[in-house]
Design a protein around this motif. Structure first.
Motif, PDB file in Angstrom:
ATOM      1  N   TRP A   6     -70.712  11.340 -35.288  1.00 14.03           N
ATOM      2  CA  TRP A   6     -71.258  10.018 -35.745  1.00 14.03           C
ATOM      3  C   TRP A   6     -72.890  10.212 -35.404  1.00 14.03           C
ATOM      4  N   ALA A   7     -73.091  10.475 -34.025  1.00 17.73           N
ATOM      5  CA  ALA A   7     -74.637  10.304 -33.640  1.00 17.73           C
ATOM      6  C   ALA A   7     -75.429  11.284 -34.405  1.00 17.73           C
ATOM      7  N   LYS A   8     -74.954  12.638 -34.620  1.00 20.13           N
ATOM      8  CA  LYS A   8     -75.535  13.280 -35.465  1.00 20.13           C
ATOM      9  C   LYS A   8     -75.768  12.975 -36.749  1.00 20.13           C
ATOM     10  N   ALA A   9     -74.766  12.245 -37.470  1.00 16.67           N
ATOM     11  CA  ALA A   9     -74.975  12.061 -39.027  1.00 16.67           C
ATOM     12  C   ALA A   9     -75.843  10.741 -38.800  1.00 16.67           C
ATOM     13  N   GLU A  10     -75.660   9.825 -38.145  1.00 14.44           N
ATOM     14  CA  GLU A  10     -76.097   8.493 -38.376  1.00 14.44           C
ATOM     15  C   GLU A  10     -77.486   8.376 -37.516  1.00 14.44           C
ATOM     16  N   LYS A  11     -77.692   9.109 -36.405  1.00 10.80           N
ATOM     17  CA  LYS A  11     -78.862   8.917 -35.712  1.00 10.80           C
ATOM     18  C   LYS A  11     -79.658  10.159 -35.599  1.00 10.80           C
ATOM     19  N   GLY A  12     -79.198  11.221 -36.083  1.00 11.97           N
ATOM     20  CA  GLY A  12     -80.076  12.544 -35.948  1.00 11.97           C
ATOM     21  C   GLY A  12     -80.034  12.940 -34.541  1.00 11.97           C
ATOM     22  N   ILE A  13     -79.067  12.751 -33.813  1.00  9.00           N
ATOM     23  CA  ILE A  13     -78.891  13.458 -32.375  1.00  9.00           C
ATOM     24  C   ILE A  13     -78.160  14.636 -32.245  1.00  9.00           C
ATOM     25  N   THR A  14     -78.964  15.697 -31.572  1.00 11.15           N
ATOM     26  CA  THR A  14     -78.294  16.960 -31.624  1.00 11.15           C
ATOM     27  C   THR A  14     -78.087  17.444 -30.331  1.00 11.15           C
ATOM     28  N   ASP A  21     -69.874  20.316 -26.342  1.00 12.27           N
ATOM     29  CA  ASP A  21     -71.311  20.421 -25.823  1.00 12.27           C
ATOM     30  C   ASP A  21     -72.101  19.177 -25.897  1.00 12.27           C
ATOM     31  N   ILE A  22     -71.464  18.232 -25.101  1.00 12.96           N
ATOM     32  CA  ILE A  22     -71.982  16.956 -24.677  1.00 12.96           C
ATOM     33  C   ILE A  22     -72.290  16.759 -23.504  1.00 12.96           C
ATOM     34  N   GLN A  23     -73.578  16.522 -23.010  1.00  8.40           N
ATOM     35  CA  GLN A  23     -73.916  16.542 -21.729  1.00  8.40           C
ATOM     36  C   GLN A  23     -73.236  15.212 -21.127  1.00  8.40           C
ATOM     37  N   LEU A  24     -72.729  15.487 -19.879  1.00 15.17           N
ATOM     38  CA  LEU A  24     -71.797  14.283 -19.117  1.00 15.17           C
ATOM     39  C   LEU A  24     -72.814  13.852 -18.024  1.00 15.17           C
ATOM     40  N   ARG A  25     -72.789  12.666 -17.991  1.00  8.82           N
ATOM     41  CA  ARG A  25     -73.779  11.980 -17.015  1.00  8.82           C
ATOM     42  C   ARG A  25     -72.673  10.896 -16.297  1.00  8.82           C
ATOM     43  N   LYS A  26     -72.338  11.571 -15.142  1.00  9.45           N
ATOM     44  CA  LYS A  26     -71.342  10.846 -14.152  1.00  9.45           C
ATOM     45  C   LYS A  26     -72.264   9.854 -13.370  1.00  9.45           C
ATOM     46  N   VAL A  27     -71.909   8.468 -13.236  1.00 16.65           N
ATOM     47  CA  VAL A  27     -72.378   7.576 -12.389  1.00 16.65           C
ATOM     48  C   VAL A  27     -71.364   6.975 -11.289  1.00 16.65           C
ATOM     49  N   ALA A  59     -78.787   5.560 -16.413  1.00 27.88           N
ATOM     50  CA  ALA A  59     -78.549   6.793 -16.967  1.00 27.88           C
ATOM     51  C   ALA A  59     -78.593   7.158 -18.463  1.00 27.88           C
ATOM     52  N   MET A  60     -78.805   6.228 -19.084  1.00 31.26           N
ATOM     53  CA  MET A  60     -79.129   6.051 -20.640  1.00 31.26           C
ATOM     54  C   MET A  60     -80.103   6.715 -20.927  1.00 31.26           C
ATOM     55  N   ASP A  61     -80.274   7.328 -22.176  1.00 28.63           N
ATOM     56  CA  ASP A  61     -81.658   7.475 -23.037  1.00 28.63           C
ATOM     57  C   ASP A  61     -81.568   7.543 -24.535  1.00 28.63           C
ATOM     58  N   ARG A  62     -82.222   7.886 -25.208  1.00 35.97           N
ATOM     59  CA  ARG A  62     -82.441   8.022 -26.510  1.00 35.97           C
ATOM     60  C   ARG A  62     -81.056   9.075 -27.179  1.00 35.97           C
ATOM     61  N   ASN A  63     -80.566  10.134 -26.413  1.00 36.81           N
ATOM     62  CA  ASN A  63     -79.625  10.781 -26.692  1.00 36.81           C
ATOM     63  C   ASN A  63     -78.216  10.460 -26.195  1.00 36.81           C
ATOM     64  N   VAL A  68     -74.948   2.035 -29.242  1.00 42.52           N
ATOM     65  CA  VAL A  68     -74.233   3.202 -28.886  1.00 42.52           C
ATOM     66  C   VAL A  68     -72.917   2.907 -28.982  1.00 42.52           C
ATOM     67  N   GLY A  69     -71.987   3.601 -29.027  1.00 40.70           N
ATOM     68  CA  GLY A  69     -70.565   3.672 -28.640  1.00 40.70           C
ATOM     69  C   GLY A  69     -70.209   3.131 -27.405  1.00 40.70           C
ATOM     70  N   MET A  70     -68.960   2.459 -27.444  1.00 40.36           N
ATOM     71  CA  MET A  70     -68.390   2.103 -26.241  1.00 40.36           C
ATOM     72  C   MET A  70     -66.852   2.354 -26.469  1.00 40.36           C
ATOM     73  N   HIS A  71     -66.316   3.053 -25.550  1.00 41.14           N
ATOM     74  CA  HIS A  71     -65.032   3.338 -25.476  1.00 41.14           C
ATOM     75  C   HIS A  71     -64.018   2.897 -24.232  1.00 41.14           C
ATOM     76  N   THR A  72     -63.155   2.223 -24.407  1.00 37.59           N
ATOM     77  CA  THR A  72     -62.414   1.393 -23.434  1.00 37.59           C
ATOM     78  C   THR A  72     -61.242   2.638 -23.533  1.00 37.59           C
TER      79      THR A  72
END
Length: 509
Positions: free
Chosen positions: A181-189, A211-217, A233-237, A268-272
């Motif tokens: 979704w992020a690649k198609a809608e926001k151009g995030i690669t 191949d998604i970068q994992l940011r653990k807080v 920890a969030m950014d534009r990607n 951005v998405g939010m998964h519960t």
């Protein structure tokens, strides 16, 4: 502390941890060090090996097909023997989670439902439309339970989903969906996702697979997600945030409302992840227990996972992944239009799937009904609270956080090793979950524990285990030393080695 990992490259903020891990890998290449490490591994694996192959001495091992097919009744008798050797432990409530219902009448009913549809395959919906009916209704019933009617109006709030093989697949599907979704809608690669470090290991797996970068807080002192830390920890990607309801380690619900608000602001998405609590929390809330908002009634929650094969009381092998809109779910589907074998499409990672499992899941939900789930939840939470109070009363132990029915406890006494307590409980027939960061143990209460006398037996045995450990420090065996190693930075490479050796042992004869 935030740690960041990716499939192609690992980046960890704690550089000391990375340095020690690197030094350990180099040290293993020195012959005398390698030999010493191998000797230590062998000692640790000796206790574990017997657990993997307990039947080796009493039953034949088959390494090749028999020349002639064996008698079917003889085969079934051998399988019944294995079942008889293994069933009492979970039937008598000695196991944390694993078997969530277990009543003979209920399991027999599921067996019959499966048998009726044992030859069906949802991949061939034209042959078995009954199974697609079951799956669509499983999704609809689960969505209704998890706030679909309160999600809002319009196509952007048309909660939908799919049936998967379990919680891990539900999580993998959701993360793959957000990536696409992020690649198609926001151009995030170069996508990343931000999670509390208590989120399920399936998110780590998803990061590596896709191949998604994992940011653990790291979670806060209350063992719940640190919203401010996740925001930093969030950014534009960033493609999604994650919260648990509840998290597996400590049984606590993350601040989903705050995370969802943050996700909504950042678009951005939010998964519960409600794999563990999806079929408990709605009913606990209806019963009057303090359950914080966590589902699609919360604006900003865009996907959820809920395991029907846990507290939904279905047979093992089903879960539900839900999305707030069909537009988002469409990024989960897989289609091929130019294959010589014909047009191919599938909703999940698997192609062929056992339709019998979906049939049994549908049957379980129909048989339970609202009243059944309410009654089961009442019994489970009441038992969980009894066990929690009992643990609080045991000198040397402390309950972590404010759990309802997944009760995590740690040592509150200097010198009392919680993993040795875990080992002592194992010797009393209990199969509990060892955890770390911080070192602790938990019991996920199921209907098996609501039977008369089980909670009292657990507390009596735990009290004795603590007293024995206090009087005999350093006596732990089995997994206790490995959990101890896992809690120390220098040993992480060693722990990974041991776990890989364990997996080897599972398939080695």
């Amino acid at each position: 502390m935030v740690s960041i990992t990716a499939k192609a490259k690992q980046r960890v903020v704690d550089t000391g941890e990375s340095l020690v891990s690197t030094l350990f890998e180099y040290a293993k290449k020195v012959p005398f060090v390698r030999d010493r490490i191998a000797a230590e591994y062998e000692k640790m694996m000796k206790d574990i090996a017997g657990q993997v192959r307990p039947y080796a001495a009493d039953y034949p091992t088959y390494t090749e097909l028999p020349e002639q097919g064996r008698d079917r009744e003889a085969i079934l008798e051998e399988m019944r023997n294995f079942h008889g050797l293994e069933a009492d432990r979970w039937k008598d409530g000695y196991v944390s989670g694993a078997v969530y219902h277990g009543d003979r009448e209920h399991t027999s009913f599921l067996d019959q439902a499966y048998a009726i549809h044992s030859q069906t395959n949802p991949l061939h919906s034209d042959l078995w439309p009954s199974v697609t009916k079951y799956e669509a209704e499983i999704v609809a019933m689960t969505a209704d339970m998890l706030g679909a009617k309160k999600a809002g109006s319009g196509p952007e709030n048309e909660v939908c989903g799919a049936v998967s093989s379990g919680g891990t697949e539900s999580i993998l599907l959701a993360m793959k969906t957000y990536r696409d979704w992020a690649k198609a809608e926001k151009g995030i690669t170069s996508p990343n996702m931000v999670i509390p470090n208590t989120a399920h290991a399936a998110f780590y797996k998803a990061a590596e697979f896709f191949d998604i970068q994992l940011r653990k807080v790291t979670v806060g002192a209350d063992c719940r997600a640190d919203v401010k830390g996740m925001k930093r920890a969030m950014d534009r990607n960033t493609i999604c945030l994650v919260g648990s309801a509840p998290a597996f380690p400590h049984g606590l619900v993350d601040p989903i409302e705050e995370l969802a608000e943050l996700a909504q602001k950042r678009k951005v998405g939010m998964h519960t992840d409600a794999c563990l609590g999806g079929f408990v929390l709605p009913w606990a809330r209806e019963l009057g227990y303090p359950v914080p908002p966590f589902d699609f009634a919360v604006p900003g929650v865009t996907s959820m996972s809920a395991d029907t094969h846990k507290y939904g009381y279905a047979a093992k092998g089903t879960s539900v992944v839900l999305y707030r809109s069909k537009a988002l779910r469409r990024h989960q589907w897989y289609t091929v239009t130019d294959w010589p074998g014909g047009i191919y499409f599938s909703p999940t990672f698997a192609g062929s799937r056992p339709g019998g499992l979906s049939a049994a899941c549908w049957a379980s939900m129909q048989a339970m009904g609202r009243e059944g789930y309410l009654d089961a939840t009442k019994r489970i939470v009441e038992t969980g609270q009894k066990i929690r109070r009992g643990i609080d009363a045991i000198l040397g132990l402390k309950v972590l956080g404010d759990p309802l029915w997944v009760v995590s406890f740690a040592s509150g006494e200097e010198g009392l090793n919680i993993y040795e307590v875990l080992d002592a409980m194992g010797k009393k027939h209990w199969n509990l979950n060892g955890l770390h960061r911080p070192p602790c143990v938990h019991l996920a209460v199921t209907l098996r524990h609501t039977k008369e006398g089980v909670a009292e037996r657990f507390l009596d045995d735990l009290r004795e285990a603590v007293e024995h450990t206090r009087a005999n420090p350093g006596e732990g065996s089995g997994m206790a030393p490995i959990y101890g190693l896992a809690g120390t930075i220098p040993a992480r490479g060693a722990v990974s080695d041991l776990l890989e050796m364990y997996l080897d042992a599972v398939y080695d004869l």
